[in-house]
Design a protein around this motif. Structure first.
Motif, PDB file in Angstrom:
ATOM      1  N   MET A   1      36.553  -8.662 -21.393  1.00  0.00           N
ATOM      2  CA  MET A   1      36.493  -7.277 -21.884  1.00  0.00           C
ATOM      3  C   MET A   1      36.061  -6.338 -20.764  1.00  0.00           C
ATOM      4  O   MET A   1      35.213  -6.678 -19.964  1.00  0.00           O
ATOM      5  N   TYR A   2      36.689  -5.170 -20.735  1.00  0.00           N
ATOM      6  CA  TYR A   2      36.385  -4.230 -19.665  1.00  0.00           C
ATOM      7  C   TYR A   2      35.209  -3.343 -20.014  1.00  0.00           C
ATOM      8  O   TYR A   2      34.986  -2.988 -21.168  1.00  0.00           O
ATOM      9  N   ARG A   3      34.496  -2.991 -18.962  1.00  0.00           N
ATOM     10  CA  ARG A   3      33.292  -2.182 -19.165  1.00  0.00           C
ATOM     11  C   ARG A   3      33.611  -0.842 -19.822  1.00  0.00           C
ATOM     12  O   ARG A   3      32.893  -0.393 -20.712  1.00  0.00           O
ATOM     13  N   TYR A   4      34.690  -0.185 -19.365  1.00  0.00           N
ATOM     14  CA  TYR A   4      34.960   1.150 -19.904  1.00  0.00           C
ATOM     15  C   TYR A   4      35.379   1.091 -21.369  1.00  0.00           C
ATOM     16  O   TYR A   4      35.164   2.042 -22.117  1.00  0.00           O
ATOM     17  N   ARG A   5      35.917  -0.070 -21.782  1.00  0.00           N
ATOM     18  CA  ARG A   5      36.262  -0.211 -23.198  1.00  0.00           C
ATOM     19  C   ARG A   5      34.994  -0.404 -24.033  1.00  0.00           C
ATOM     20  O   ARG A   5      34.904   0.083 -25.160  1.00  0.00           O
ATOM     21  N   GLU A   6      34.048  -1.129 -23.492  1.00  0.00           N
ATOM     22  CA  GLU A   6      32.779  -1.302 -24.203  1.00  0.00           C
ATOM     23  C   GLU A   6      32.089   0.045 -24.417  1.00  0.00           C
ATOM     24  O   GLU A   6      31.620   0.354 -25.512  1.00  0.00           O
ATOM     25  N   ILE A   7      32.047   0.830 -23.334  1.00  0.00           N
ATOM     26  CA  ILE A   7      31.395   2.135 -23.428  1.00  0.00           C
ATOM     27  C   ILE A   7      32.130   3.024 -24.418  1.00  0.00           C
ATOM     28  O   ILE A   7      31.526   3.708 -25.246  1.00  0.00           O
ATOM     29  N   TYR A   8      33.467   2.984 -24.348  1.00  0.00           N
ATOM     30  CA  TYR A   8      34.288   3.732 -25.305  1.00  0.00           C
ATOM     31  C   TYR A   8      33.920   3.369 -26.736  1.00  0.00           C
ATOM     32  O   TYR A   8      33.653   4.244 -27.564  1.00  0.00           O
ATOM     33  N   SER A   9      33.867   2.074 -27.025  1.00  0.00           N
ATOM     34  CA  SER A   9      33.544   1.642 -28.386  1.00  0.00           C
ATOM     35  C   SER A   9      32.139   2.067 -28.786  1.00  0.00           C
ATOM     36  O   SER A   9      31.898   2.495 -29.921  1.00  0.00           O
ATOM     37  N   ASP A  10      31.223   1.975 -27.829  1.00  0.00           N
ATOM     38  CA  ASP A  10      29.832   2.318 -28.108  1.00  0.00           C
ATOM     39  C   ASP A  10      29.695   3.796 -28.474  1.00  0.00           C
ATOM     40  O   ASP A  10      29.092   4.142 -29.493  1.00  0.00           O
ATOM     41  N   ILE A  11      30.273   4.658 -27.641  1.00  0.00           N
ATOM     42  CA  ILE A  11      30.170   6.093 -27.903  1.00  0.00           C
ATOM     43  C   ILE A  11      30.918   6.454 -29.173  1.00  0.00           C
ATOM     44  O   ILE A  11      30.459   7.262 -29.983  1.00  0.00           O
ATOM     45  N   LYS A  12      32.071   5.821 -29.374  1.00  0.00           N
ATOM     46  CA  LYS A  12      32.839   6.093 -30.590  1.00  0.00           C
ATOM     47  C   LYS A  12      32.032   5.770 -31.832  1.00  0.00           C
ATOM     48  O   LYS A  12      32.005   6.542 -32.800  1.00  0.00           O
TER      49      LYS A  12
END
Lengths: 239, 239
Positions: free
Chosen positions: A1-12
């Motif tokens: 899993m990519y870091r920017y996707r994790e952050i995206y999901s977190d903020i979402k």
DNA sequence: TAGTGGTCTAGACCACCTG
DNA sequence: AGGTGGTCTAGACCACTAC
């Protein structure tokens, strides 16, 4: 899993749970990079995903706003920009198909043009009625080059896209859809139990795979009472 | 002008003029960074724009393919994902409007919900017939909060979006569209010279500005013979 | 003037595909 | 094994907005 996707999901998640409230400013990019311990570019990739979905909008000099969300009463509405077949759109619903016609023949001029094939290259012709919870829902007329993958009636009962993905490694990545209203002709009317001339919603689709080959040309007609489609449009993205 | 936009335009031109031919591989990203004398990130931004439009598709390990182009015979087809009003869609055509009704009143429940306003906040109600080359084309029923901007009949003859952009600094950045087929009711039929029950294509739209405020709720009905809409879908982008 | 987001670089490492 | 695209960093400068 990519870091920017994790952050995206977190903020979402934080936005959807109102931890970041609509109309307010998100923390600055600098603060967020510290919070997630990433570079600013990685954070911006995450924010770009959110902007794509219309959840936030950034303005140089002032900050990044959380946008008020559109109502997601998508109960009966089908997304128009996800052409993955009726199957996926109606999760939790019982989907089935009646195959009314299945054969192979040579393509006519319009089919040759839409599928980018020669007149000598045979195609499958398929006519199916799709049912949702045993109610007639749509009438599909599908043309597919036989070279794509061998088909039979059993496959046509289920999801053809699933079959193509596993058997022929073909993924639908692009599609052109032409949509319009049309009075039902004799054939459509009898397939959907409508009166001739009754309004139907038509989706004419050319599906392309990951290499850009057209692999399906179809026209689907929907009964007008049961079928509305939704399309969310976001123009705020520059890159 | 930004560097990645220049590169995007440059490569796009090379693709459209068949300098890079469909089905072949683009030069590697390393070669392209040297050609344009930029960093790899800047080049990738340009490539991402091209992928967004479905012109190329990249595959890790193998390269970046030029995709075969879909036919762009968009002569009669209107793009469904560019809600900038009929005005822009029909460039080179003569556009005009007949204002059938213009007034202000309090909003009903559905309008309150769609526009995110209170019951006490008045709205404009507008009914217009749009004409293309003096032919009746669509019938629009529009609701707009009066607080957005003052309107009068002169403004309604032209493009309301242009007026809002210059006067109130309101830009349409997001929209939700619900589309469906519908038999014409008495009012629509007489406005468009159709028979009652004739199939029409309806677009129900909520328009949002750059801050996420809903500023317009409208239903447009189109005569089915003259109006088909096109929507290109690209699912190949990850970020 | 200070603070914000937008762009861009040079370089590194990783994941994937093809010989 | 070599080459390709995908991700990520640390830091710099620019453009815009607010005060």
């Amino acid at each position: 899993m990519y870091r920017y996707r994790e952050i995206y999901s977190d903020i979402k998640r934080d936005i959807l749970t109102n931890h970041y409230r609509a109309g307010t400013l998100l923390p600055t990019q600098e603060i967020l990079t510290e919070k997630y311990a990433v570079s600013r570019l990685t954070l911006k990739k995450a924010l770009n995903l959110l902007a794509d979905e219309g959840l936030i909008s950034s303005k140089q000099g002032s900050g990044t706003y959380v946008r008020p969300r559109m109502d997601n009463q998508t109960g009966e509405l089908l997304p128009l920009d996800i052409p993955i077949g009726v199957t996926y759109s109606h999760r939790d619903q019982k989907i089935s198909s009646q195959v009314l016609y299945f054969n192979a023949r040579l393509p006519n001029a319009k089919e040759q043009q839409n599928l980018q094939i020669e007149a000598s290259q045979p195609v499958y012709e398929i006519k199916r009625v799709r049912l949702v919870n045993d109610q007639k829902y749509s009438y599909e007329h599908t043309i597919m080059p036989v070279t794509i993958a061998p088909l039979d009636e059993t496959i046509l009962q289920g999801s053809v896209y699933d079959y193509l993905g596993t058997y022929a490694k073909i993924q639908l990545t692009d599609a052109r859809r032409v949509v319009y209203a049309e009075g039902a002709d004799q054939e459509t009317a009898s397939a959907l139990d409508l009166a001739v001339g009754a309004p139907t919603f038509a989706i004419e689709q050319i599906a392309y795979d990951q290499k850009g080959r057209a692999f399906e040309y179809s026209v689907s007609r929907f009964t007008s009472e049961r079928s509305k489609f939704v399309l969310d449009i976001h123009l705020n993205r520059l890159y």
